[in-house]
Write a protein that holds these residues in place. Structure first.
Motif, PDB file in Angstrom:
ATOM      1  N   ALA A 106      15.436  30.526  13.228  1.00 25.16           N
ATOM      2  CA  ALA A 106      14.279  30.609  12.350  1.00 25.16           C
ATOM      3  C   ALA A 106      13.943  29.253  11.767  1.00 25.16           C
ATOM      4  O   ALA A 106      14.053  29.040  10.580  1.00 25.16           O
ATOM      5  N   ASP A 107      13.607  28.330  12.634  1.00 22.02           N
ATOM      6  CA  ASP A 107      13.170  27.067  12.050  1.00 22.02           C
ATOM      7  C   ASP A 107      11.775  27.268  11.493  1.00 22.02           C
ATOM      8  O   ASP A 107      10.959  27.967  12.045  1.00 22.02           O
ATOM      9  N   GLU A 108      11.503  26.642  10.428  1.00 23.50           N
ATOM     10  CA  GLU A 108      10.211  26.880   9.792  1.00 23.50           C
ATOM     11  C   GLU A 108       9.455  25.576   9.578  1.00 23.50           C
ATOM     12  O   GLU A 108       9.416  25.055   8.488  1.00 23.50           O
ATOM     13  N   PRO A 109       8.964  25.074  10.630  1.00 22.94           N
ATOM     14  CA  PRO A 109       8.158  23.886  10.449  1.00 22.94           C
ATOM     15  C   PRO A 109       6.969  24.253   9.588  1.00 22.94           C
ATOM     16  O   PRO A 109       6.486  25.367   9.649  1.00 22.94           O
ATOM     17  N   ALA A 110       6.577  23.335   8.785  1.00 23.75           N
ATOM     18  CA  ALA A 110       5.499  23.621   7.862  1.00 23.75           C
ATOM     19  C   ALA A 110       4.293  24.130   8.601  1.00 23.75           C
ATOM     20  O   ALA A 110       3.807  23.494   9.511  1.00 23.75           O
ATOM     21  N   ASP A 111       3.868  25.233   8.216  1.00 29.31           N
ATOM     22  CA  ASP A 111       2.659  25.752   8.818  1.00 29.31           C
ATOM     23  C   ASP A 111       1.537  25.507   7.837  1.00 29.31           C
ATOM     24  O   ASP A 111       1.682  25.676   6.649  1.00 29.31           O
ATOM     25  N   ALA A 112       0.458  25.145   8.377  1.00 27.55           N
ATOM     26  CA  ALA A 112      -0.526  24.571   7.501  1.00 27.55           C
ATOM     27  C   ALA A 112      -1.365  25.526   6.729  1.00 27.55           C
ATOM     28  O   ALA A 112      -1.629  25.297   5.572  1.00 27.55           O
ATOM     29  N   ASN A 135      -4.517  21.897   8.804  1.00 29.51           N
ATOM     30  CA  ASN A 135      -3.097  21.841   9.125  1.00 29.51           C
ATOM     31  C   ASN A 135      -2.639  20.397   9.055  1.00 29.51           C
ATOM     32  O   ASN A 135      -3.114  19.552   9.809  1.00 29.51           O
ATOM     33  N   ASP A 136      -1.758  20.093   8.120  1.00 29.39           N
ATOM     34  CA  ASP A 136      -1.253  18.721   8.091  1.00 29.39           C
ATOM     35  C   ASP A 136       0.231  18.664   8.378  1.00 29.39           C
ATOM     36  O   ASP A 136       0.910  17.707   8.073  1.00 29.39           O
ATOM     37  N   ALA A 137       0.742  19.729   8.986  1.00 28.62           N
ATOM     38  CA  ALA A 137       2.169  19.747   9.271  1.00 28.62           C
ATOM     39  C   ALA A 137       2.472  19.014  10.578  1.00 28.62           C
ATOM     40  O   ALA A 137       3.622  18.821  10.924  1.00 28.62           O
ATOM     41  N   GLN A 190       8.180  10.444   5.057  1.00 27.96           N
ATOM     42  CA  GLN A 190       9.032  10.889   6.158  1.00 27.96           C
ATOM     43  C   GLN A 190       8.216  11.807   7.043  1.00 27.96           C
ATOM     44  O   GLN A 190       7.051  12.062   6.762  1.00 27.96           O
ATOM     45  N   MET A 191       8.863  12.314   8.075  1.00 33.29           N
ATOM     46  CA  MET A 191       8.093  13.119   9.011  1.00 33.29           C
ATOM     47  C   MET A 191       7.851  14.551   8.542  1.00 33.29           C
ATOM     48  O   MET A 191       7.142  15.288   9.199  1.00 33.29           O
ATOM     49  N   PHE A 192       8.394  14.909   7.402  1.00 36.34           N
ATOM     50  CA  PHE A 192       8.179  16.275   6.918  1.00 36.34           C
ATOM     51  C   PHE A 192       7.302  16.302   5.686  1.00 36.34           C
ATOM     52  O   PHE A 192       7.410  15.430   4.816  1.00 36.34           O
ATOM     53  N   THR A 193       6.454  17.315   5.591  1.00 36.72           N
ATOM     54  CA  THR A 193       5.678  17.510   4.363  1.00 36.72           C
ATOM     55  C   THR A 193       6.601  18.158   3.336  1.00 36.72           C
ATOM     56  O   THR A 193       7.604  18.779   3.689  1.00 36.72           O
ATOM     57  N   PRO A 194       6.269  18.048   2.072  1.00 38.67           N
ATOM     58  CA  PRO A 194       7.163  18.563   1.028  1.00 38.67           C
ATOM     59  C   PRO A 194       7.425  20.051   1.160  1.00 38.67           C
ATOM     60  O   PRO A 194       8.447  20.556   0.707  1.00 38.67           O
ATOM     61  N   ASP A 195       6.500  20.760   1.807  1.00 37.94           N
ATOM     62  CA  ASP A 195       6.726  22.198   1.902  1.00 37.94           C
ATOM     63  C   ASP A 195       7.556  22.570   3.128  1.00 37.94           C
ATOM     64  O   ASP A 195       7.736  23.738   3.415  1.00 37.94           O
ATOM     65  N   ASN A 196       8.012  21.586   3.847  1.00 34.67           N
ATOM     66  CA  ASN A 196       8.854  21.869   4.993  1.00 34.67           C
ATOM     67  C   ASN A 196      10.293  22.020   4.508  1.00 34.67           C
ATOM     68  O   ASN A 196      10.751  21.234   3.680  1.00 34.67           O
ATOM     69  N   PRO A 197      10.998  23.030   5.016  1.00 35.45           N
ATOM     70  CA  PRO A 197      12.367  23.225   4.540  1.00 35.45           C
ATOM     71  C   PRO A 197      13.268  22.019   4.820  1.00 35.45           C
ATOM     72  O   PRO A 197      14.251  21.806   4.127  1.00 35.45           O
ATOM     73  N   PHE A 198      12.882  21.257   5.841  1.00 34.00           N
ATOM     74  CA  PHE A 198      13.725  20.103   6.170  1.00 34.00           C
ATOM     75  C   PHE A 198      13.391  18.883   5.344  1.00 34.00           C
ATOM     76  O   PHE A 198      13.990  17.833   5.482  1.00 34.00           O
ATOM     77  N   VAL A 241      19.197  22.049   7.975  1.00 38.40           N
ATOM     78  CA  VAL A 241      18.615  21.305   6.862  1.00 38.40           C
ATOM     79  C   VAL A 241      19.410  20.044   6.540  1.00 38.40           C
ATOM     80  O   VAL A 241      18.862  18.946   6.455  1.00 38.40           O
ATOM     81  N   GLU A 242      20.690  20.216   6.410  1.00 38.26           N
ATOM     82  CA  GLU A 242      21.543  19.092   6.056  1.00 38.26           C
ATOM     83  C   GLU A 242      21.415  17.957   7.091  1.00 38.26           C
ATOM     84  O   GLU A 242      21.266  16.790   6.750  1.00 38.26           O
ATOM     85  N   LEU A 243      21.442  18.380   8.360  1.00 32.55           N
ATOM     86  CA  LEU A 243      21.350  17.388   9.425  1.00 32.55           C
ATOM     87  C   LEU A 243      20.022  16.646   9.383  1.00 32.55           C
ATOM     88  O   LEU A 243      19.945  15.438   9.513  1.00 32.55           O
ATOM     89  N   TRP A 244      18.957  17.415   9.181  1.00 34.50           N
ATOM     90  CA  TRP A 244      17.631  16.792   9.129  1.00 34.50           C
ATOM     91  C   TRP A 244      17.535  15.807   7.968  1.00 34.50           C
ATOM     92  O   TRP A 244      16.915  14.762   8.083  1.00 34.50           O
TER      93      TRP A 244
END
Lengths: 608, 335, 360, 400, 303
Positions: free
Chosen positions: A64-70, A336-338, A385-393, A544-547
């Motif tokens: 269940a990876d949850e890349p930010a969905d926009a 979508n800005d994810a 970084q490559m993740f938006t703040p709402d991304n779990p990673f 998460v930790e790894l990311w």
């Protein structure tokens, strides 16, 4: 010479050209338009798709990876919120018929998923005529699409894919396991597309047809997220008959044959490509009679055409356009800005940037705030970084340094004192002159906005002690120079795969070579290890930790100077419905993602 | 008519002797015009030879061919004993200082961008004659002599002078190198009648003063008669008749000369206006008539004229004519 | 207005043209150029008037002024009565009915006076169609007849030719045919032979004379050549500096020149009858500046016979005692004692060759 | 007849010269192999080691003037870092034939080369020289293994047979011929429309101006032409776009090739006008001057003296003889207008030849550049021959 | 034989006699106030470009963000005379700095064209024969390329720095300049004064330098002014296509930067400022060139 052997030669040439074409795919929509590309430092979107897909994702389909969905989030978490209209179906019944006219930001140079470089426009068109093996749901999970099931072995190194029975291509060829193998091999054999495929598969036995509808993929390393890679360019399945024919006749690349909801009717490059309904589509009859794609490179013009009723839909990343579109009530926006990030990218293989001090100095010298204010008009969310703040990673501790001119000056002085005599082979000069570092800034042009970006960067970089030489190149050449490591620093756009693990293709040592997809040519075994571990980890929560480790590392290596998160807007007039009613086959409770890196789907779309 | 033959050439002190001069201009690869088709004449020291004819008869081309401005196709131009056609360009350059030329358009023969006095002095500069001071003195004296104020000439350009004045300046320039001969190509035809007389008188005076030999080319018979000792009449590149001027006008032997003389309107209402003496116009030199070139328009013409080109022969007193049926009976020479 | 002028009766015998105190000035940035400055004369029907003068004497401007063919910066005043009708105040539109029909003009250079891109036939037919309303066919037939009238061989073939296919003399004949087309009563011939060879000149002058006699037409022959006017005109008007300085019947003029200018002009021309090397009389200086003409007699600055009075007072036109039709403008005309005294000196100088090259 | 033969001969000669010049410039100044195989930058990336035919090539110092040493074996190469000198596969054999290269010493397998630029460097991914096949294919396809003159002749032979070859860039597809077929009609339509517009504007304007010569209206119109001519077409295009497309919205801002014909013509109006206006101003000035000159000719006076009306004098007598410089410049201007079209296509985003050549030139896609240059030169020559024909139609004197 | 007018007044009369009204004499006889205004403008713009760093202008590259004015681009105001662009840079100072490249390219290109084209053209026109035929053909070949296409071709094959751009445009101006020089030379070398000088013994060199050059130089000078304008425009077009001098401002580049639909719509001043200055400069050069040509034409006619 003799015409007899010409086709063959051409094919090979074509193949070579695609190496340059990587570029094309890599830079996607930028193409020849100034305004369309405003925000985007060399856009890189689509090739990611192409490439990502191929990079096998170990992290497991069910993970269940949850890349930010926009769609929902983008509005809320933005610092300066934009009104977001969510295209959502009302409770009226769909109507049959109608032609959707869709404004693309550029034309693709071909529609062959195994050979062409499909960027956002190309992928959007391909969505009409091809189906992918898997699809991504709104929560980011990959579900089978053309496939009936995709199942891993215990260590995620082998995936068994079963196809839905009874599906035929538009030309009548049946969809079977052999077709999937042919598609895979065509991709791997392709000099460009293959670059992203080869490093993750064994030389032989990578994909084998077990029976008529079953295919087994064998990976070099575990990839729990493998199915998501089948949702993009790699996942498109084209008619093997047609693929065979197109090898002999390159012009067939313009007339695709797939299994999709629409069938190719006509295509005139740079003007209009038309697809008509495939009434026998395996997942039900589409509503629209036809979809027409019109490349309109000028973003403003595209918006004008939409407002004027000439277009029913469009795609854009242009901030001004987005502002105009979101202000208008009659337009539905899918934002979508994810997906991608805009950044300046540094080549670590050529002095001075083989030295981290020089890279850090440049990062410190970069006017990120000004960039976001002037170039991005505050529309995009700034990125560290490559993740938006709402991304779990997302790693909240990663804050990119910037706008520290004195700090940069100090580093420049230090670097020049020590290594000023090295040769910057890109410029053909010493790395330093009079205590200032000589660098070349490369971008794809001619483009007004890219020029503005260059001027903007140059202003403060100069202040910080860099002598900046400009090198404005056509997109193709820009990308090839990047691929061959012939640059110091450039403006670029990439990352944002649905499954971020797929982004490893840009990061791993094995992707460095004559042609590198690891553009900065930065090899760090530790980083590779983390990436492999992520791929082998099925549960996103465990990733998460790894990311966070990885983003931290990326931040400290000073290879990418992040500006912001690219914001894609797919806008539709208010008589277009069902854009986001795209459901998983056979299970209406699962809604599929309706926007990804600028591409949308058409099977559920209907018009009043 | 058609002036082949050299019967009229005199021996003795000829400054210039032109023999069988032919000048052809290519029109395209296949056709060419023979503007001058084999003429001969000589000019004695101190003599003025007038050449008359209608437009296109080759009189100007003849003048230019003597100067080697238009390269003669064949024939010889012997000036003071040297054949100009055989000289190297450097020898020619030197030889030409002894022959000078005055052109029809007085203004265009002076460089519009140069001070008039500089233009006159130029030949001296070219040949480095004397010191600067001497040159200026000579130039000023000459200008004075032709009636031009040297001070004004020193600071004025050609357009500030009238046509007549420019023609005098040209004359002055032609004199600075102390030439033996001057070829005047229609020097007065662009001038008003009242000014024309000034230039004609000036030429007469200078000729006497400097002992010049002149070739005077013009279409106006009265003007030519006035200034010439001897007159040659040309038609379509050929010589028709050559004689002392008074004799020629008194007894025009060639029918064409006769026609010319009769066509001139006389400023005297008492002179009866006769019917036009000839019909038609000269044909194109590209395709000249056979035999005698004048025969299609000639009142005396017969079959012989159409086929055979007449030789120049004497009709006495240095009067020569190229005609089978001249108006005056030729004297037989020798036999 | 013009309509009654062209009514059936045509123009009666007698005086056809009366010009009274005609002035034509051009506005230029140098000032007013007085190209024609108070000219009066009249012309009988069927007669030929020669207008003689050097360049800039105003002879050409005079003919064009009468014709009304002037550029817009010209100012005309005075009176021009054509067949009793004042035509000076007519505008171009009204003049169009007169041009070609009542008056026509033959220009100096036949090479440039025909439209190079129009067939001969069409050029001749044009006035016929404009003024007589002939249809194409009739116009073509008339054109052919006109060409025969001016002795052009193979007239029919010529209709379909372009001007460049004709020789200079032929072209001038065509010009005359065009001018004759509508049977005008007045023909202006402006240096009609200057551009032609002498043998052709004779033919053209003969043709004009022939047409004049056949059609009982008046001709104004403008030329600088005294020889030309001598044989082909009834009257001669001599112009100098925009003025008419002498006018007389041709024979009378040549017999009794009164104006020293006319006389000097005559003496400066080389003549066939004179022997070779005859000393010519010169007229020093150049024609007057028409913006600032000299005070008094305009010829005075160049006149060898001028006295103080000539520089002060403008001589009026007076009638000569030899003929009532002979007028001249001079204080000391040929034959006056003042003139004769000076003339003797001058003739002396010329023969002795004292005067070299006519200083200024 | 003879004249036309000569004219045609001259045209052919001209086209040959143009093609030779372009072909030569691109082959000498540029590097075809480099451009076909695309990926590689200039000489600077030669730094490093190279391998070919069992030799490795090590560069020393600055490439164009530096020296290279062929060292033995591939073992000195870094994995995945091999630099292949494309012509180097035969370098030891062919070194002396490579332009500008001087073999200074060749002892055993060690060859030192001084000076010159090595054409067609190619950076290759992976140790296996698999690209050699492509290089050879390219050499064969584009005759790169032949000397320049032969190459030219072979290219020309193909070209006149209508085979413009594949593009260098992109995927080699579509063939240049197809690209031209796609782009040419738009540029052609644009230019034809522009020339028609220019003529339609210029002729009545000039007639009107000449008939009012030096009156205030004429002066105003002269000043207007001055102003228009002083406005470069890229500026004019922007102004027109701003006023008519953006502010007034009367015209679309861009071209859309997908629309029906009439719609496309309508979209081409503003770009055509941008090209046409300055041309019209130039034509007007020329024509006006010539008309005024013609109106001063004696034959006009003659026509007036015949009683021809002012209007007929202008239209029937003065216009035709005044057309010559206009027609000449009309022909010569075709070249300038093609240049203008290049810029204007860019402003209004018309995907025509103009944008094609700009793109092609930037990536040094020579077949495309050559094809377009040849088409343009051909058009220029053709237009000027047509103009010669028009001359003879207008002027009977030329016919003779 | 035609009567030759002998005094200016007569000439005036004769000119006037020709039917159609001719150009006003007043405006042709003198260069006129307009000419001096044009020259004044050219001098002004050249000085401004030369002295740009000392004029106390804003830094053309600095982003002068002014929060009070909101988000850039700022409209023209006391602070930003020509307004600012999207990046809050001062359009006025950018225009002045942009003049430097434009003017240098314009004048250098024309100088180059005059030097080579003028020399070749004069030689061809004077010597005639095979040399003329070869040179004329070369000119013809060069002219049958659309100049801009050729410029693009050359600039793309070379580095795009000031020298190559100026050199390219200079190269392109060789053919047109040369053709005019040749035509003028031929026209004058058929004049009798050249014949006269030749018969007086002047050698070719002298004929060319003393007799022809002064006559050819004048029309060439007029052409040169027009040519500078053309070169400036050509540089602008190249810059507009992104092919001119890299990394330096020029008018064409400034116009390009302000030409996007969006910016044109929101802030037309960003392009209009440089367009206006470019327009005035080209106008001034054209006008001055035209005047010079007319002025000497009239004097020519007066001969």
């Amino acid at each position: 010479m003799t015409t007899q052997h010409r086709p063959a030669v051409r094919r090979r040439l074509a193949a070579l050209a695609v190496v340059a074409g990587l570029a094309v795919s890599a830079c996607g929509g930028d193409s020849d338009d100034d305004t369309a590309t405003d925000d985007a430092p060399a856009q890189d979107d689509s090739s990611d798709d192409g490439a990502d897909d191929e990079s096998a994702d170990d992290s497991g389909d069910d993970g269940a990876d949850e890349p930010a969905d926009a769609i929902e989030q983008s509005g809320e978490d933005r610092e300066e919120a934009i009104d977001v209209t969510i295209a959502e179906s009302e409770n009226t019944d769909p109507v049959m018929g109608g032609t959707l006219r869709y404004g693309l930001e550029a034309d693709g140079n071909g529609l062959n998923p195994t050979a062409s470089s499909l960027s956002a426009p190309g992928l959007t068109m391909a969505n009409a005529v091809f189906d992918t093996l898997t699809a991504i749901t709104t929560d980011g999970t990959a579900v089978p699409y053309l496939a009936e099931s995709v199942t891993p072995n215990d260590d995620y190194t082998q995936w068994t894919l079963t196809l839905r029975p009874g599906i035929t291509f538009h030309d009548g060829t049946p969809l079977d396991a052999e077709a999937v193998v042919v598609n895979f091999e065509a991709q791997r054999a392709h000099p460009l597309v293959g670059l992203a495929v080869k490093p993750f598969y064994p030389e032989s036995g990578a994909v084998e047809a077990v029976d008529e509808l079953t295919v087994v993929y064998t990976l070099l390393e575990p990839n729990a997220g493998f199915p998501s890679s089948l949702s993009t360019q790699l996942g498109f399945v084209a008619s093997p008959t047609w693929l065979q024919a197109s090898l002999a006749d390159g012009t067939l690349n313009q007339a695709p044959v797939g299994t999709g909801p629409f069938m190719f009717e006509s295509r005139s490059e740079d003007s209009v490509t038309r697809f008509v309904k495939n009434p026998d589509w395996w997942n039900g009859e589409p509503y629209l009679d036809a979809v027409e794609f019109l490349p309109v490179t000028d973003s403003d013009a595209r918006v004008e055409l939409l407002f004027g009723g000439e277009l029913d839909a469009l795609q854009t990343t242009n901030q001004t356009s987005i502002l105009d579109l979101t202000e208008d009530d009659s337009v539905q926006n899918v934002l979508n800005d994810a997906s991608e990030e805009s950044f300046a990218m540094i080549n670590s293989s050529v002095p001075p940037f083989d030295d981290i001090r020089a890279r850090q100095a440049l990062t410190l010298a970069t006017p990120v705030d000004l960039y976001n204010e002037l170039i991005a008009l505050g529309v995009n969310r700034p990125a560290d970084q490559m993740f938006t703040p709402d991304n779990p990673f997302y790693n909240p501790d990663v804050v990119q340094e910037h706008d520290d001119v004195p700090g940069a000056q100090a580093l420049v002085a230090e670097y020049c004192a020590e290594r000023g005599g090295d040769e910057n082979t890109v410029l053909g000069t010493t790395t330093c002159t009079d205590g200032r570092i000589n660098i070349e800034l490369q971008w794809s042009g001619p483009s007004v906005d890219q020029t503005r970006i260059a001027d903007l960067l140059n202003e403060q970089w100069t202040e910080a002690g860099f002598n900046v030489t400009f090198d404005e190149l056509l997109q193709d050449e820009h990308i090839s120079q990047t691929a061959f490591g012939q640059y110091n620093v450039n403006t670029w756009r990439q990352f944002g795969a649905e499954n971020p693990s797929d982004d490893r293709v840009w990061l791993m040592c094995r992707n460095i070579g004559g042609i590198s997809l690891n553009w900065p040519r930065f090899c760090d075994e530790e980083r590779d290890a983390i990436l492999l571990e992520i791929a082998a980890t099925p549960d996103p929560a465990d990733q998460v930790e790894l990311w966070q480790q990885l983003t931290e590392k990326i931040n400290q290596d000073y290879l990418y100077i992040f500006f912001n998160h690219t914001l894609w807007d797919n806008a539709f007039t208010d008589n277009v419905h069902g854009v986001c009613d795209h459901k998983a086959p056979g299970d209406d409770s699962i809604t599929l993602k309706c926007s990804s890196n600028g591409r949308t789907w058409f099977s559920a779309v209907w018009m009043e | 008519m058609a002036g082949t033959g050299t019967a009229h050439l005199r021996g003795g002190d000829a400054v210039l002797r032109v023999e069988d001069l032919v000048v052809e201009f290519p029109i395209d690869r296949h056709t060419k015009v023979s503007a001058v088709a084999g003429i001969s004449f000589d000019v004695m020291r101190g003599e003025t030879l007038g050449i008359v004819g209608e437009s296109g008869c080759g009189k100007s081309t003849t003048g230019r061919a003597i100067m080697q401005i238009n390269q003669p196709t064949s024939g010889s131009v012997v000036f003071e004993g040297r054949d100009l056609t055989s000289l190297s360009s450097e020898e020619l350059r030197a030889a030409r200082t002894k022959i000078q030329m005055i052109f029809q358009d007085p203004i265009s023969s002076l460089n519009p961008r140069r001070k008039v006095r500089d233009s006159v002095k130029d030949p001296l500069d070219i040949w480095s004659r004397g010191t600067e001071q001497e040159r200026l003195e000579l130039v000023d004296a000459l200008l004075e002599h032709v009636g031009i104020d040297p001070a004004r000439a020193a600071e004025s350009r050609p357009h500030e002078f009238s046509g007549g004045q420019c023609q005098r300046i040209s004359i002055a320039r032609s004199l600075v190198l102390d030439p033996t001969m001057i070829i005047c190509d229609e020097p007065v035809s662009a001038l008003d009648v009242s000014v024309q007389a000034q230039v004609l008188n000036l030429l007469e005076d200078l000729k006497a003063e400097y002992g010049l030999t002149l070739i005077f080319i013009a279409h106006d018979l009265a003007v030519v008669k006035n200034i010439s000792d001897r007159v040659a009449v040309m038609y379509l590149g050929k010589l028709c008749e050559i004689a002392d001027s008074d004799d020629l006008y008194a007894r025009p032997a060639h029918p064409y000369t006769n026609v010319l003389v009769e066509s001139i309107p006389v400023p005297d209402p008492d002179v009866a206006v006769t019917r036009a003496a000839v019909q038609g116009e000269p044909p194109s030199p590209v395709a000249p008539p056979s035999g005698c070139r004048f025969h299609p328009r000639c009142p005396n013409a017969d079959d012989l004229c159409a086929t055979t080109e007449p030789e120049i022969r004497s009709i006495g007193d240095g009067h020569y004519v190229a005609c089978h049926h001249p108006n005056v009976t030729p004297v037989s020479i020798g036999a | 207005m013009s309509t009654h002028l062209q009514s059936e009766g045509r123009v009666p015998e007698g005086v056809l043209l009366e010009v009274d105190d005609l002035k034509t000035h051009f506005r230029t940035e140098r000032g007013l150029v007085r190209a024609v400055d108070g000219v009066s004369f009249s012309l009988q029907r069927g007669k030929a008037l020669g207008v003689v003068g050097e360049s800039g004497s105003g002879k050409t401007v005079l003919s064009r002024t009468i014709m009304g063919l002037l550029p817009s910066n010209a100012v005309r005043s005075g009176s021009v009565r054509f067949a009793g009708q004042e035509i000076l105040d007519l505008d171009a539109k009204q003049m169009r009915h007169i041009w070609g029909r009542e008056m026509s003009m033959v220009f100096q250079n036949p090479m440039v006076s025909l439209n190079p891109l129009m067939k001969i036939g069409k050029q001749i037919a044009e006035p016929l169609q404009i003024h007589l309303g002939l249809d194409n066919r009739a116009a073509a037939e008339t054109a052919e007849r006109l060409l025969r009238d001016v002795h052009i061989p193979e007239a029919r073939k010529r209709l379909d030719q372009y001007p460049h296919e004709l020789s200079g003399g032929m072209r001038q004949r065509v010009m005359i045919a065009i001018a004759m087309a509508c049977g005008p009563t007045l023909l202006f011939a402006d240096e009609p032979t200057t551009a032609l060879d002498v043998t052709v000149q004779a033919q053209i002058l003969e043709l004009i004379g022939e047409q004049r006699r056949e059609r009982n037409m008046s001709v104004i022959l403008v030329t600088h050549d005294l020889g030309v006017v001598a044989g082909h005109t009834d009257e001669i008007a001599v112009m100098y500096g925009g003025r008419l300085v002498e006018k007389a019947p041709t024979r009378e003029l040549f017999a009794n020149m009164r104006m020293p200018y006319t006389k000097s002009l005559m003496r400066s021309i080389p003549k066939l009858d004179d022997p070779s090397h005859t000393r010519l009389l010169t007229i020093p200086g150049r024609p007057p500046d028409l913006v600032n003409p000299p005070r008094g007699c305009r010829f005075a600055p160049r006149c060898a016979y001028a006295r103080d009075r000539c520089h002060q007072e403008d001589p009026p036109l007076v009638t000569a005692d030899t003929s009532p039709d002979h007028v001249y403008a001079c204080w000391y005309p040929v034959g006056s004692p003042e003139f004769e005294a000076r003339d003797a000196e001058i003739m002396e100088q010329i023969t002795t060759g004292v005067e070299v090259g006519g200083r200024r | 007849m003879n004249y036309w033969l000569q004219r045609a001969g001259m045209a052919v000669l001209l086209l040959l010269a143009v093609s030779m010049l372009t072909f030569g410039a691109m082959n000498v100044l540029g590097d075809p192999l480099f451009n076909i195989l695309g990926p590689v930058s200039g000489a600077k990336d030669l730094e490093g080691t190279a391998q070919a035919d069992g030799y490795a090539l090590r560069t020393q110092g600055d490439i164009p003037s530096g020296s290279y040493t062929i060292v033995e074996g591939v073992d000195t190469l870094d994995h995945g870092q091999a630099v292949l000198v494309v012509t180097g596969d035969t370098l030891p054999r062919r070194a002396d034939t490579i332009a500008g290269l001087d073999v200074v010493s060749a002892t055993g397998t060690d060859v030192t080369i001084v000076g010159g630029v090595v054409p067609g460097q190619f950076v290759q991914n992976g140790p296996e020289p698999s690209q050699l096949a492509d290089v050879e294919a390219a050499e064969e396809e584009f005759y790169l293994d032949r000397p320049l003159p032969v190459r030219y002749v072979l290219w020309l032979t193909d070209f006149v047979q209508g085979d413009m070859g594949p593009q260098f860039s992109k995927t080699g597809e579509p063939p240049v011929t197809d690209l031209i077929k796609e782009r040419l009609p738009r540029s052609f339509a644009l230019l034809v429309m522009a020339q028609i517009l220019a003529t339609v504007i210029a002729i009545p304007w000039a007639l009107w101006s000449a008939s009012k010569a030096n009156k205030p209206v004429d002066r105003v119109s002269t000043v207007t032409t001055f102003l228009i001519i002083a406005l470069p077409n890229f500026a004019l295009g922007i102004l027109l776009k701003y006023v008519f497309a953006i502010e007034l919205g009367w015209f679309p801002q861009t071209f859309n090739a997908g629309d029906p014909f009439l719609e496309r013509m309508y979209q081409l109006f503003l770009p055509a006008l941008t090209i046409a206006l300055p041309a019209a101003a130039v034509y007007q000035r020329l024509l006006r001057t010539d008309l005024i000159t013609t109106l001063q000719e004696d034959f006009i006076l003659m026509a007036r003296a015949k009683g021809v009306s002012r209007r007929d004098i202008l239209m029937k007598h003065a216009l035709r003889p005044s057309l010559f410089s206009f027609i000449t410049v009309f022909g010569i201007n075709t070249g300038a207008l093609i240049g203008g079209a290049l810029v204007v296509e860019n402003i209004f985003r018309v995907p025509g030849l103009g944008s094609a050549i700009v793109e092609a030139v930037l990536v040094e896609d020579f077949p495309v550049v050559l094809a377009i240059v040849m088409i343009v030169a051909f058009a220029f020559v053709l237009v000027n021959i047509v103009i010669d024909v028009v001359y003879t139609l207008i002027d009977p004197r030329v016919r003779a | 034989m035609s009567d030759l007018p002998e005094s200016p007044a007569l000439l005036a009369a004769d000119v006037i006699l020709e039917d159609a009204p001719s150009e006003s004499m007043a405006s042709r006889r003198t260069l006129g106030i307009g000419f001096w205004i044009a020259v004044g403008w050219i001098v002004l713009i050249v000085l401004a470009a030369l002295l740009a760093p000392y004029l106390g202008l804003k830094d053309p590259d600095e982003n002068y963000i002014n929060r009070d004015l909101g988000r850039p681009p700022y409209p023209p105001s006391g602070e930003f005379w020509f307004g600012s662009d999207q990046d809050a840079r001062d359009v006025f100072s950018r225009t002045i700095y942009g003049a430097r490249v434009s003017l240098v390219v314009g004048f250098a290109a024309m100088g180059c064209g005059m030097l080579f084209g003028g020399t070749l053209g004069m030689l061809a026109g004077f010597l005639r024969g095979w040399f003329d035929r070869v040179i004329s053909f070369v000119f013809l070949v060069l002219l049958s390329f659309p100049a801009l296409v050729l410029a693009i071709l050359i600039t793309s094959l070379l580095d795009r720095n000031l020298r190559t751009v100026a050199g390219t445009l200079g190269f392109l101006s060789i053919a047109p300049v040369g053709r005019l020089a040749r035509a003028t030379t031929i026209q004058y070398s058929e004049r009798e004064f050249v014949l006269a000088a030749r018969t007086l013994g002047a050698k070719n060199g002298r004929l060319m330098i003393r007799e022809l050059l002064p006559n050819v130089v004048i029309p060439m000078g007029a052409l040169a002014l027009l040519g500078v304008a053309v070169a400036i425009v050509a540089e602008g077009a190249l810059a507009f296509l992104g092919l001119s001098v890299e990394q330096e401002l020029s008018w064409g580049k400034l116009i390009l930067l302000g030409s996007g639909t969006n910016i044109l719509q929101d802030a037309p001043w960003v392009s209009m400022g440089p367009i206006f200055v470019l327009f005035l400069t080209v106008l001034a050069l054209n006008f001055a060139g035209d005047r010079v040509r007319e002025y000497f034409d009239v004097r020519e006619n007066m001969l």
